[in-house]
Design a protein around this motif. Structure first.
Motif, PDB file in Angstrom:
ATOM      1  N   LEU A 125      29.055 100.428   4.954  1.00 34.09           N
ATOM      2  CA  LEU A 125      27.905  99.969   4.173  1.00 34.09           C
ATOM      3  C   LEU A 125      26.608 100.554   4.711  1.00 34.09           C
ATOM      4  O   LEU A 125      26.190 100.239   5.830  1.00 34.09           O
ATOM      5  CB  LEU A 125      27.853  98.441   4.171  1.00 34.09           C
ATOM      6  N   THR A 126      26.010 101.405   3.896  1.00 35.36           N
ATOM      7  CA  THR A 126      24.716 102.010   4.196  1.00 35.36           C
ATOM      8  C   THR A 126      23.902 102.016   2.908  1.00 35.36           C
ATOM      9  O   THR A 126      24.469 101.944   1.814  1.00 35.36           O
ATOM     10  CB  THR A 126      24.874 103.468   4.680  1.00 35.36           C
ATOM     11  N   PRO A 127      22.574 102.118   3.013  1.00 38.17           N
ATOM     12  CA  PRO A 127      21.782 102.226   1.783  1.00 38.17           C
ATOM     13  C   PRO A 127      22.187 103.435   0.928  1.00 38.17           C
ATOM     14  O   PRO A 127      22.189 103.352  -0.297  1.00 38.17           O
ATOM     15  CB  PRO A 127      20.343 102.368   2.298  1.00 38.17           C
ATOM     16  N   GLN A 128      22.570 104.532   1.576  1.00 37.71           N
ATOM     17  CA  GLN A 128      22.985 105.723   0.821  1.00 37.71           C
ATOM     18  C   GLN A 128      24.207 105.417  -0.037  1.00 37.71           C
ATOM     19  O   GLN A 128      24.322 105.908  -1.157  1.00 37.71           O
ATOM     20  CB  GLN A 128      23.279 106.903   1.761  1.00 37.71           C
ATOM     21  N   PHE A 129      25.143 104.614   0.502  1.00 41.82           N
ATOM     22  CA  PHE A 129      26.318 104.234  -0.279  1.00 41.82           C
ATOM     23  C   PHE A 129      25.890 103.468  -1.528  1.00 41.82           C
ATOM     24  O   PHE A 129      26.385 103.723  -2.625  1.00 41.82           O
ATOM     25  CB  PHE A 129      27.280 103.385   0.557  1.00 41.82           C
ATOM     26  N   CYS A 130      24.973 102.531  -1.375  1.00 41.61           N
ATOM     27  CA  CYS A 130      24.522 101.726  -2.511  1.00 41.61           C
ATOM     28  C   CYS A 130      23.784 102.574  -3.552  1.00 41.61           C
ATOM     29  O   CYS A 130      23.973 102.388  -4.756  1.00 41.61           O
ATOM     30  CB  CYS A 130      23.619 100.598  -2.033  1.00 41.61           C
ATOM     31  N   PHE A 131      22.936 103.478  -3.081  1.00 42.71           N
ATOM     32  CA  PHE A 131      22.171 104.303  -4.017  1.00 42.71           C
ATOM     33  C   PHE A 131      23.031 105.374  -4.669  1.00 42.71           C
ATOM     34  O   PHE A 131      22.650 105.934  -5.688  1.00 42.71           O
ATOM     35  CB  PHE A 131      20.952 104.923  -3.332  1.00 42.71           C
ATOM     36  N   SER A 132      24.183 105.666  -4.108  1.00 43.85           N
ATOM     37  CA  SER A 132      25.133 106.566  -4.744  1.00 43.85           C
ATOM     38  C   SER A 132      25.950 105.721  -5.714  1.00 43.85           C
ATOM     39  O   SER A 132      27.021 105.209  -5.379  1.00 43.85           O
ATOM     40  CB  SER A 132      26.051 107.218  -3.707  1.00 43.85           C
ATOM     41  N   THR A 133      25.436 105.573  -6.918  1.00 43.66           N
ATOM     42  CA  THR A 133      26.081 104.675  -7.873  1.00 43.66           C
ATOM     43  C   THR A 133      27.506 105.120  -8.192  1.00 43.66           C
ATOM     44  O   THR A 133      28.348 104.283  -8.504  1.00 43.66           O
ATOM     45  CB  THR A 133      25.260 104.560  -9.168  1.00 43.66           C
TER      46      THR A 133
END
Length: 194
Positions: free
Chosen positions: A10-18
């Motif tokens: 879980l990283t912000p990049q994972f979340c922003f990579s829809t």
């Protein structure tokens, strides 16, 4: 028994990579919830007393609500179903936190500022062009993520409700609500210290 998909880092990049976020949710739902009937059927052991050769002389449709051993149901829920739901909940909760936090790394912040400035300088004459007053600023990626998460939470609720209905029917579980059962499992897990 089906294994739940591994929870991503879980990283912000994972979340922003829809695409990555949706893929994880799709694969997790597909492995467990979308194939719940097959998963539950796999828990039934039809030849417990051995093979009876006379059973092949007449075709008898299998009863779809054939009872499942309560221990097998419990193991399936504890080792596969609830961990899968928990992993998806963790991802959705973490990404909701990311969506509501400030985003200093947003690559489009400068572009939105330029567009807003251009909009201020624009001459609006709605008499000549009734659409000239319209301005739709670009959505920040945190807003896009929040919208996606709202949709995915709705989907998750529907998927869990459907899955839990089949589990209750086949395993005879006493909990009426999927969230109630998941919360009980979480509580038991915390009490065991895992």
């Amino acid at each position: 028994m089906t294994e739940p998909p591994i929870q991503p880092n879980l990283t912000p990049q994972f979340c922003f990579s829809t695409v990555a976020l949706r893929d994880f949710l799709r694969i997790s739902r597909g492995a467990i919830d979308d194939s719940i009937t097959q998963n539950l059927n796999a828990l039934v052991t039809p030849a417990q007393s051995g093979f009876d050769p006379t059973s092949t002389s007449v075709r008898i449709p299998r009863n779809p609500s054939q009872p499942i051993d309560p221990r097998a149901c419990r193991a399936f829920k504890d080792k596969v179903l609830f961990p899968s739901w928990q992993a998806r909940s963790d991802v959705l909760t973490y990404c909701a936190y990311v969506a509501t936090s400030p985003d200093p790394d947003d690559p489009e912040v400068a572009l939105r500022a330029v567009e807003t400035e251009k909009n201020r300088e624009r001459v609006v004459n709605e008499r000549l062009d009734p659409y000239s007053g319209r301005y739709f600023p670009r959505e920040a990626r945190t807003e896009s993520l929040a919208n996606l998460l709202r949709q995915e939470r709705s989907v998750e609720s529907i998927v869990r409700s459907r899955t839990w209905g089949l589990v209750r029917e086949r395993c005879g579980d006493s909990f009426q609500d999927a969230e109630e059962a998941l919360n009980k499992w979480r509580g038991e897990r915390e009490n065991r210290g895992t």
